[in-house]
Write an enzyme that holds these catalytic residues in place. Structure first.
Site, PDB file in Angstrom:
ATOM      1  N   LYS A 293     -16.079   2.728  -0.795  1.00  0.00           N
ATOM      2  CA  LYS A 293     -15.796   3.921  -0.901  1.00  0.00           C
ATOM      3  C   LYS A 293     -14.609   4.305   0.277  1.00  0.00           C
ATOM      4  CE  LYS A 293     -17.406   8.156  -2.309  1.00  0.00           C
ATOM      5  NZ  LYS A 293     -18.670   9.117  -2.400  1.00  0.00           N
TER       6      LYS A 293
ATOM      7  N   SER B  83     -18.744  11.578  -6.761  1.00  0.00           N
ATOM      8  CA  SER B  83     -17.696  11.471  -5.956  1.00  0.00           C
ATOM      9  C   SER B  83     -17.974   9.731  -5.996  1.00  0.00           C
ATOM     10  CB  SER B  83     -17.356  11.921  -4.859  1.00  0.00           C
ATOM     11  OG  SER B  83     -18.884  11.260  -3.273  1.00  0.00           O
TER      12      SER B  83
ATOM     13  N   SER C  58     -23.613  11.462  -6.064  1.00  0.00           N
ATOM     14  CA  SER C  58     -22.692  10.742  -5.948  1.00  0.00           C
ATOM     15  C   SER C  58     -23.084   9.574  -6.280  1.00  0.00           C
ATOM     16  CB  SER C  58     -21.381  11.079  -5.013  1.00  0.00           C
ATOM     17  OG  SER C  58     -21.326  12.585  -5.351  1.00  0.00           O
TER      18      SER C  58
END
Length: 422
Positions: A71, A140, A164
């Site tokens: 990420k 996210s 997330s």
């Protein structure tokens, strides 16, 4: 089976036996990315040539030759770390985040950086849900979830401040694991909430989550594929967010009650004391946005206008939090954390929704964290496993929650639950 479809544990067995090599696995994953990335749009940055070279040189270890995604809120020495913000466009860290470094030390090969929302808070990126590109993959950790679900690589790093990791994994039909707070080191992560941010993992099997997280944490998280020695004691918690559950989630919980009872494990209704409701209604968001504002001190001071208006408003809200409200939120979280173990009593874990329902249509919003932030506040381990589909054929997930530090046990029970639901 094409190599890109293998789980990490399957690929490792083949590599160990000499029937597969790391370069062939990487080539297969790169071919999959070339075929799918124009639709799924899960990657911020990747470079095939160095990835192939790294696969060729992959050293021994728990993750020998396994490709993984990162990420883009974690630093990487060989690809930019831009945190989905124009402020940091082209930023090149000197070193890997600790989690990335430890994964590589165990022989894993980073394939690419995955899409996130702005500073992992707001302003979704272009990633689509692999099951239906008209729907969000969640956020996210949107790129990590979509990439794993679309077979770019078997495992990926996500993070969770509210929901997330768990929510996008559920929306994309994969396994998501948010460990006990602090299990995986956060050094080198663009931290947004000192007391909430947790590095998690996404995979297509529970065993892969245990393997990958264990390698990054330098811990033994057990073998979830080993048969459990007894039946679990299970509670079902609808949570203060239950009014927001969609019909498919209501039906899912009822099916699970019947499935568990049919396997000799009738679940018991579970409730938490009234103060725990405040984790959902106020404590979590009070702490999250205050700490996020403090973490983005430099950006607010020197690049304020380059922060999106929506995020800027949340940060200003956090800065405006009064001393009494902030102290009450921290104190309330601490009390609930201290009390949670006793609340579980003899239960091994509780089941609760991973998300309100299937992934919402559209890419402008990543869905609601209402079924996640209570557990993030409590610092407890959570696992979401695929549990059927919603009305549009999109995946649903169910979330398992246990006491702090009981990560290995929870992963084993998650594998057991997957088995009986199959």
């Amino acid at each position: 089976m094409e190599p890109f479809r293998l789980t990490a544990t399957e690929a490792l067995r083949l590599i160990a036996s000499g029937r597969l090599d790391a370069r062939t696995l990487m080539e297969s994953c790169l071919e999959r990315i070339a075929a799918r990335e124009t639709q799924t749009r899960a990657l911020v940055d990747f470079d095939p040539a160095p990835a192939l070279e790294a696969a060729q040189r992959a050293g021994p270890g728990r993750l020998h030759g396994i490709p993984f995604g990162v990420k883009d809120v974690l630093d990487t020495a060989d690809l930019p770390a831009q945190y989905a913000s124009g402020i940091w466009q082209g930023h090149r860290p000197r070193a890997d985040a600790a989690a990335v470094a430890w994964a590589r030390s165990e022989g894993a090969v980073m394939l690419g950086k995955t899409v996130t929302t702005e500073f992992a808070v707001r302003k979704p990126g272009p990633t689509t849900n692999p099951h239906n590109p008209a729907h969000t993959p969640g956020g996210s950790s949107s790129g990590s979830a979509a990439a794993v679900a679309d077979f770019y690589f078997p495992v990926a790093i996500g993070t969770q401040t509210a929901g997330s990791t768990i929510r996008p994994a559920a929306y994309c039909g994969i396994v998501g694991y948010k460990p006990t707070f602090g299990l995986i080191p956060r050094a080198g992560m663009k931290l947004m909430s000192e007391s909430l941010d947790t590095i998690g993992v996404m995979a297509r099997s529970v065993a892969d989550c245990a393997l990958f997280a264990g390698a990054m944490a330098r811990r033994d998280l057990g073998d979830p594929e080993r048969k459990t020695e007894r039946l679990p004691r299970v509670g079902i918690y609808l949570s203060p967010a239950w009014d927001g559950a969609q019909p498919e989630t209501v039906a899912l919980v009822e099916r699970l009650r019947d499935t568990l009872a049919g396997h000799g494990v009738p679940p018991v209704p579970f409730e938490l004391p009234a103060e725990f409701d405040a984790l959902y209604t106020s404590y979590h968001t009070t702490v999250q946005f205050r700490e996020s504002a403090m973490s983005l001190g430099w950006e607010l001071a020197y690049r304020r206008e380059d922060i999106s208006a929506d995020l800027r408003g949340l940060l200003d809200q956090g800065l405006a939090t009064g001393e009494a409200a902030l102290n009450a939120a921290y104190a309330g979280q601490a009390r609930c954390r201290e009390a949670f173990d006793a609340c579980l009593g003899e239960l091994d874990f509780i089941l609760t929704p991973s998300a309100p329902g299937q992934a919402p249509k559209g890419l402008a919003d990543t869905g609601s964290s209402t079924f996640n932030r209570l557990w993030t506040s409590l610092h407890v381990p959570c696992v979401t496993v695929p549990a059927g589909t919603g009305p549009d054929g999109l995946p649903l997930g169910i979330q398992l929650v246990a006491r702090r530090g009981q990560d290995a046990q929870l992963l084993a029970w998650a594998r057991w639950l997957q088995h009986i639901m199959a």
